[in-house]
Write a protein that holds these residues in place. Structure first.
Motif, PDB file in Angstrom:
ATOM      1  N   GLY A 102       0.823  -1.204   0.000  1.00  0.00           N
ATOM      2  CA  GLY A 102       0.000   0.000   0.000  1.00  0.00           C
ATOM      3  C   GLY A 102       0.854   1.250   0.000  1.00  0.00           C
ATOM      4  N   GLY A 103       0.189   2.379  -0.183  1.00  0.00           N
ATOM      5  CA  GLY A 103       0.912   3.636  -0.189  1.00  0.00           C
ATOM      6  C   GLY A 103       0.085   4.736  -0.808  1.00  0.00           C
ATOM      7  N   LEU A 104       0.767   5.839  -1.079  1.00  0.00           N
ATOM      8  CA  LEU A 104       0.135   7.006  -1.678  1.00  0.00           C
ATOM      9  C   LEU A 104       0.473   7.049  -3.168  1.00  0.00           C
ATOM     10  N   VAL A 105      -0.551   7.215  -3.982  1.00  0.00           N
ATOM     11  CA  VAL A 105      -0.349   7.257  -5.426  1.00  0.00           C
ATOM     12  C   VAL A 105      -1.309   8.276  -6.022  1.00  0.00           C
ATOM     13  N   GLN A 106      -0.911   8.869  -7.113  1.00  0.00           N
ATOM     14  CA  GLN A 106      -1.794   9.815  -7.789  1.00  0.00           C
ATOM     15  C   GLN A 106      -2.840   9.071  -8.613  1.00  0.00           C
TER      16      GLN A 106
ATOM     17  N   ALA B  79     -13.297   1.826   3.197  1.00  0.00           N
ATOM     18  CA  ALA B  79     -13.015   3.249   3.130  1.00  0.00           C
ATOM     19  C   ALA B  79     -13.539   3.925   4.385  1.00  0.00           C
ATOM     20  N   PRO B  80     -13.004   5.072   4.737  1.00  0.00           N
ATOM     21  CA  PRO B  80     -13.478   5.765   5.935  1.00  0.00           C
ATOM     22  C   PRO B  80     -14.981   6.007   5.910  1.00  0.00           C
ATOM     23  N   GLY B  81     -15.649   5.601   6.975  1.00  0.00           N
ATOM     24  CA  GLY B  81     -17.078   5.819   7.089  1.00  0.00           C
ATOM     25  C   GLY B  81     -17.942   4.898   6.263  1.00  0.00           C
ATOM     26  N   GLN B  82     -17.328   3.900   5.648  1.00  0.00           N
ATOM     27  CA  GLN B  82     -18.094   2.992   4.795  1.00  0.00           C
ATOM     28  C   GLN B  82     -17.961   1.554   5.264  1.00  0.00           C
ATOM     29  N   GLU B  83     -18.885   0.725   4.781  1.00  0.00           N
ATOM     30  CA  GLU B  83     -18.830  -0.697   5.085  1.00  0.00           C
ATOM     31  C   GLU B  83     -17.689  -1.363   4.312  1.00  0.00           C
ATOM     32  N   ARG B  84     -17.194  -2.440   4.889  1.00  0.00           N
ATOM     33  CA  ARG B  84     -16.212  -3.246   4.167  1.00  0.00           C
ATOM     34  C   ARG B  84     -16.872  -3.884   2.948  1.00  0.00           C
ATOM     35  N   GLU B  85     -16.125  -4.000   1.859  1.00  0.00           N
ATOM     36  CA  GLU B  85     -16.670  -4.600   0.639  1.00  0.00           C
ATOM     37  C   GLU B  85     -15.648  -5.521  -0.001  1.00  0.00           C
ATOM     38  N   GLY B  86     -16.139  -6.520  -0.678  1.00  0.00           N
ATOM     39  CA  GLY B  86     -15.263  -7.410  -1.423  1.00  0.00           C
ATOM     40  C   GLY B  86     -14.770  -6.728  -2.683  1.00  0.00           C
ATOM     41  N   VAL B  87     -13.497  -6.851  -2.959  1.00  0.00           N
ATOM     42  CA  VAL B  87     -12.882  -6.239  -4.135  1.00  0.00           C
ATOM     43  C   VAL B  87     -12.614  -7.297  -5.201  1.00  0.00           C
TER      44      VAL B  87
ATOM     45  N   ASP C 149     -10.883   4.692  -4.786  1.00  0.00           N
ATOM     46  CA  ASP C 149     -10.245   3.433  -4.394  1.00  0.00           C
ATOM     47  C   ASP C 149      -9.511   3.564  -3.053  1.00  0.00           C
ATOM     48  N   THR C 150      -9.445   4.762  -2.524  1.00  0.00           N
ATOM     49  CA  THR C 150      -8.783   4.984  -1.241  1.00  0.00           C
ATOM     50  C   THR C 150      -9.475   4.194  -0.142  1.00  0.00           C
ATOM     51  N   ALA C 151      -8.708   3.371   0.545  1.00  0.00           N
ATOM     52  CA  ALA C 151      -9.267   2.504   1.582  1.00  0.00           C
ATOM     53  C   ALA C 151      -8.135   1.724   2.237  1.00  0.00           C
ATOM     54  N   VAL C 152      -8.464   1.067   3.333  1.00  0.00           N
ATOM     55  CA  VAL C 152      -7.594   0.033   3.872  1.00  0.00           C
ATOM     56  C   VAL C 152      -7.977  -1.273   3.174  1.00  0.00           C
ATOM     57  N   TYR C 153      -6.986  -1.911   2.606  1.00  0.00           N
ATOM     58  CA  TYR C 153      -7.200  -3.160   1.876  1.00  0.00           C
ATOM     59  C   TYR C 153      -6.780  -4.336   2.752  1.00  0.00           C
TER      60      TYR C 153
ATOM     61  N   GLY D 131      -4.308  -5.433   7.237  1.00  0.00           N
ATOM     62  CA  GLY D 131      -4.632  -4.398   6.274  1.00  0.00           C
ATOM     63  C   GLY D 131      -3.450  -3.544   5.865  1.00  0.00           C
ATOM     64  N   THR D 132      -3.585  -2.955   4.687  1.00  0.00           N
ATOM     65  CA  THR D 132      -2.597  -2.001   4.195  1.00  0.00           C
ATOM     66  C   THR D 132      -3.353  -0.832   3.565  1.00  0.00           C
ATOM     67  N   LEU D 133      -2.894   0.378   3.859  1.00  0.00           N
ATOM     68  CA  LEU D 133      -3.610   1.568   3.436  1.00  0.00           C
ATOM     69  C   LEU D 133      -3.213   1.970   2.024  1.00  0.00           C
TER      70      LEU D 133
END
Length: 126
Positions: free
Chosen positions: A9-13, A40-48, A91-95, A119-121
């Motif tokens: 994980g990490g920061l990407v444009q 994602a912040p404030g959201q339910e976990r979802e399958g990717v 797509d920003t979330a903890v994976y 998880g990885t952010l």
């Protein structure tokens, strides 16, 4: 001890790519279906994306990532990858990586999964 360890994980444009890795130990990797979920912040976990079966290579992709993300595995390394291309700010979330014996129900919150990583952010900037 059962472990699922995510990395990559990490920061990407926006428009960029990342590859996540999930390395498993402490259980029989070949008997488990492994996949990726995100929250994602404030959201339910979802399958990717998941391998929905441990033995036939069948896969699931959420509609929102289809065509952009690819799941793959290296059984010799007990590792599952998630290649993420054309990343979007949404797509920003903890994976999280998760494993389920024989089959995985990916289209949901992942309640049936047996083991989870920490998880990885992933942060995608606009």
């Amino acid at each position: 001890e059962v472990q699922l360890v995510e990395s990559g994980g990490g920061l990407v444009q926006a428009g960029g790519s990342l590859r996540l890795s999930c390395t498993a130990s402490g259980f029989s990797f070949d008997d488990y279906a492994i996949g990726w979920f995100r929250q994602a912040p404030g959201q339910e976990r979802e399958g990717v994306s998941c391998f929905t079966s441990s033995n036939d290579g069948s896969t699931y992709y959420a509609h929102s990532v289809k065509g952009r993300f690819t799941i793959s595995s290296d059984n010799a390394k007990n590792t599952v990858y998630l290649q993420m291309n054309s990343l979007k700010p949404e797509d920003t979330a903890v994976y999280y990586c998760a494993a389920s014996l024989l089959v995985a129900q990916c289209a949901g919150r992942g309640y049936g999964m047996d083991y989870w990583g920490k998880g990885t952010l992933v942060t995608v900037s606009s």
